[in-house]
Design an enzyme around this catalytic site. Structure first.
Site, PDB file in Angstrom:
ATOM      1  N   GLY A  15      44.080  47.851  41.237  1.00 25.67           N
ATOM      2  CA  GLY A  15      43.135  48.368  42.234  1.00 25.67           C
ATOM      3  C   GLY A  15      43.242  49.884  42.340  1.00 25.67           C
ATOM      4  O   GLY A  15      44.342  50.421  42.331  1.00 25.67           O
ATOM      5  N   ARG A  76      42.034  45.217  35.613  1.00 26.97           N
ATOM      6  CA  ARG A  76      43.174  44.288  35.641  1.00 26.97           C
ATOM      7  C   ARG A  76      43.062  43.492  34.344  1.00 26.97           C
ATOM      8  O   ARG A  76      42.112  42.743  34.168  1.00 26.97           O
ATOM      9  CB  ARG A  76      43.086  43.368  36.857  1.00 26.97           C
ATOM     10  CG  ARG A  76      43.067  44.099  38.207  1.00 26.97           C
ATOM     11  CD  ARG A  76      43.121  43.113  39.361  1.00 26.97           C
ATOM     12  NE  ARG A  76      42.573  43.640  40.592  1.00 26.97           N
ATOM     13  CZ  ARG A  76      43.260  44.293  41.524  1.00 26.97           C
ATOM     14  NH1 ARG A  76      44.543  44.518  41.355  1.00 26.97           N
ATOM     15  NH2 ARG A  76      42.681  44.732  42.621  1.00 26.97           N
ATOM     16  N   ASP A 107      52.208  46.937  41.666  1.00 26.08           N
ATOM     17  CA  ASP A 107      53.154  45.955  41.168  1.00 26.08           C
ATOM     18  C   ASP A 107      52.828  45.443  39.756  1.00 26.08           C
ATOM     19  O   ASP A 107      53.680  45.465  38.860  1.00 26.08           O
ATOM     20  CB  ASP A 107      53.060  44.794  42.177  1.00 26.08           C
ATOM     21  CG  ASP A 107      54.258  43.941  42.185  1.00 26.08           C
ATOM     22  OD1 ASP A 107      54.148  42.853  41.620  1.00 26.08           O
ATOM     23  OD2 ASP A 107      55.300  44.367  42.712  1.00 26.08           O
ATOM     24  N   THR A 129      48.752  52.543  45.123  1.00 25.79           N
ATOM     25  CA  THR A 129      48.093  51.360  45.707  1.00 25.79           C
ATOM     26  C   THR A 129      47.979  51.570  47.211  1.00 25.79           C
ATOM     27  O   THR A 129      48.915  52.096  47.831  1.00 25.79           O
ATOM     28  CB  THR A 129      48.870  50.053  45.425  1.00 25.79           C
ATOM     29  OG1 THR A 129      48.379  49.036  46.314  1.00 25.79           O
ATOM     30  CG2 THR A 129      50.359  50.178  45.620  1.00 25.79           C
ATOM     31  N   ASP A 131      48.165  49.363  49.327  1.00 24.50           N
ATOM     32  CA  ASP A 131      48.933  48.339  50.042  1.00 24.50           C
ATOM     33  C   ASP A 131      50.309  48.805  50.523  1.00 24.50           C
ATOM     34  O   ASP A 131      50.893  48.180  51.402  1.00 24.50           O
ATOM     35  CB  ASP A 131      49.131  47.108  49.138  1.00 24.50           C
ATOM     36  CG  ASP A 131      47.828  46.373  48.851  1.00 24.50           C
ATOM     37  OD1 ASP A 131      46.853  46.594  49.592  1.00 24.50           O
ATOM     38  OD2 ASP A 131      47.787  45.586  47.893  1.00 24.50           O
ATOM     39  N   ASP A 133      53.065  48.386  49.098  1.00 25.07           N
ATOM     40  CA  ASP A 133      53.942  47.219  48.976  1.00 25.07           C
ATOM     41  C   ASP A 133      54.914  47.331  47.805  1.00 25.07           C
ATOM     42  O   ASP A 133      55.444  46.334  47.336  1.00 25.07           O
ATOM     43  CB  ASP A 133      53.100  45.939  48.826  1.00 25.07           C
ATOM     44  CG  ASP A 133      52.210  45.970  47.586  1.00 25.07           C
ATOM     45  OD1 ASP A 133      52.010  47.063  47.023  1.00 25.07           O
ATOM     46  OD2 ASP A 133      51.730  44.903  47.180  1.00 25.07           O
ATOM     47  N   ARG A 175      46.079  41.382  50.314  1.00 27.78           N
ATOM     48  CA  ARG A 175      46.078  39.957  49.953  1.00 27.78           C
ATOM     49  C   ARG A 175      47.479  39.387  50.064  1.00 27.78           C
ATOM     50  O   ARG A 175      47.685  38.285  50.507  1.00 27.78           O
ATOM     51  CB  ARG A 175      45.555  39.821  48.518  1.00 27.78           C
ATOM     52  CG  ARG A 175      44.965  38.480  48.213  1.00 27.78           C
ATOM     53  CD  ARG A 175      44.365  38.481  46.825  1.00 27.78           C
ATOM     54  NE  ARG A 175      43.121  39.199  46.724  1.00 27.78           N
ATOM     55  CZ  ARG A 175      42.636  39.705  45.596  1.00 27.78           C
ATOM     56  NH1 ARG A 175      43.305  39.597  44.481  1.00 27.78           N
ATOM     57  NH2 ARG A 175      41.488  40.332  45.586  1.00 27.78           N
TER      58      ARG A 175
HETATM   59  O1  F6P Z   1      46.006  45.866  45.598  1.00 26.75           O
HETATM   60  C1  F6P Z   1      45.063  46.608  46.266  1.00 26.75           C
HETATM   61  C2  F6P Z   1      43.994  45.724  46.857  1.00 26.75           C
HETATM   62  O2  F6P Z   1      43.056  46.563  47.476  1.00 26.75           O
HETATM   63  C3  F6P Z   1      44.472  44.643  47.813  1.00 26.75           C
HETATM   64  O3  F6P Z   1      44.724  45.106  49.116  1.00 26.75           O
HETATM   65  C4  F6P Z   1      43.319  43.690  47.766  1.00 26.75           C
HETATM   66  O4  F6P Z   1      43.726  42.418  48.131  1.00 26.75           O
HETATM   67  C5  F6P Z   1      42.910  43.740  46.328  1.00 26.75           C
HETATM   68  O5  F6P Z   1      43.307  45.011  45.836  1.00 26.75           O
HETATM   69  C6  F6P Z   1      41.428  43.566  46.104  1.00 26.75           C
HETATM   70  O6  F6P Z   1      41.179  43.564  44.751  1.00 26.75           O
HETATM   71  P1  F6P Z   1      39.735  43.636  44.082  1.00 26.75           P
HETATM   72  O7  F6P Z   1      39.259  45.058  44.187  1.00 26.75           O
HETATM   73  O8  F6P Z   1      39.957  43.212  42.697  1.00 26.75           O
HETATM   74  O9  F6P Z   1      38.842  42.740  44.884  1.00 26.75           O
END
Ligand code: F6P
Length: 325
Positions: A15, A76, A107, A129, A131, A133, A175
């Site tokens: 992301g 991804r 991660d 990120t 997050d 995390d 998430r």
């Molecule tokens: O990891 C970053 C993040 O924004 C999370 O908070 C979220 O759950 C996820 O990516 C959303 O991913 P996508 O953009 O693939 O929907």
């Protein structure tokens, strides 16, 4: 000493996060200052498999320090999770004569970095990120911007909830991680915060908190839900059915991932990019650059990723105190 590292690659993966561009800029300029060439790998690890690259020079990173997103695109990659994909990526590095890779992401990006370094390619990760995390670092690039964006949105919601004496349920990203939700919940004085790290229980985590707030004289309520904790729509429905309120549900979604990075994210990204290049230039590999007590240092990725995922206990304590629990 002769400089063995002549050319490196830089990529963004997973992301996107505000400040990734500032990190790319810092990697390019720090490397050029050491006489190291930089190749931009587009579309993350997938780009390394397909050989999707662009030559970088000082002017290719001009005027991007203030821009959200990533000029290198991101993805991804499922293929990179396979041994076959990793071998192809390592072969691209050899073909292009890359002595190392700087990988900016979360991660999943670091798991990719570990895999590639097992294939003999030097890799250094930079945590990017929203997050926050990545346990081994105090802050990840993009978190500060996303948190401020969410706080601004929630403040706006609060105005109208207050006028109509309503309950708001607002979903923020995360998430698998509740740090962003917890942090913005604290910053906005939320009635309750739901995080994926704790199993959702309506009576305990929502009803009791709204009741306490009502008994304390409040007539408007703000429930912050991390996307992985529960469905904000379902929480809103339960509030309507069980408490007889008329809640409004707002999902902030990808709004939180865009926008100009804050000063804090730009500076963090710039410092981390500089450190990543130093580590590669000095022969390091399988490292992640971290912010520990405002010192930017590198640590072993294996060690960094093995650290336990916990929410900061003190912040939880303060949260509980603020919501009267
Ligand atoms: O990891 C970053 C993040 O924004 C999370 O908070 C979220 O759950 C996820 O990516 C959303 O991913 P996508 O953009 O693939 O929907």
């Amino acid at each position: 000493m002769q400089n063995a590292v002549k050319r490196i690659g830089v990529l963004t993966s997973g992301g996107d996060a505000p400040g990734m561009n500032a990190a790319i800029r810092s990697v390019v300029r720090s490397a050029l200052a050491r006489g190291i060439e930089v190749i931009g790998i587009r579309r993350g690890w997938q780009g390394l498999i397909t050989g999707d690259f662009v030559q970088m020079d000082s002017s290719s990173v001009s005027r991007i320090i203030n821009r959200g997103g990533t000029i290198l695109y991101t993805a991804r990659s499922e293929e990179f999770r396979t041994e076959e994909g990793q071998k192809k990526a390592a072969a691209t590095c050899k073909l292009l004569g890359l002595d190392g890779i700087v990988a900016i992401g979360g991660d999943g990006t670091f798991r990719g970095a570990q895999a590639l370094s097992r294939h003999g390619i030097a890799v250094v990760g930079i945590p990017g990120t929203i997050d926050n995390d990545i346990v081994c670092t105090d802050y990840t690039i993009g978190f500060d911007t996303a948190a401020n964006t969410a706080v601004e949105c929630i403040d706006r919601l609060r105005d109208t909830m207050q006028s109509h004496e309503r309950c708001a349920v607002v979903e923020v990203m995360g998430r698998h991680a509740g740090y962003l939700a917890l942090y913005v919940g604290l910053a906005t004085g939320a009635t309750a915060v739901l995080v994926p790290e704790t199993e959702y229980n309506f009576d305990e985590h929502v009803a009791d908190k709204i009741r306490q707030a009502r008994l304390g004289g409040r007539t408007n309520f703000m429930i912050v839900v991390a996307e992985g904790a529960a469905s904000a729509m379902a929480v809103g429905e339960e509030i309507r059915e069980k408490l007889g309120l008329d809640p409004r549900v707002t999902i902030l979604g990808h709004i939180q991932r865009g926008g100009d990075p804050t000063a804090k994210d730009r500076v963090l990204a710039t410092r981390m990019g500089h450190e990543a290049v130093r580590v590669l230039a000095e022969g390091g590999t399988n490292k992640v650059v971290i912010d520990r007590n405002n010192e930017i240092i590198a640590m072993d990725i294996d060690e960094g990723l093995s650290m336990m995922k916990t929410l900061n206990g003190q912040e939880f304590e303060v949260m509980r105190a603020m919501t009267g629990q």
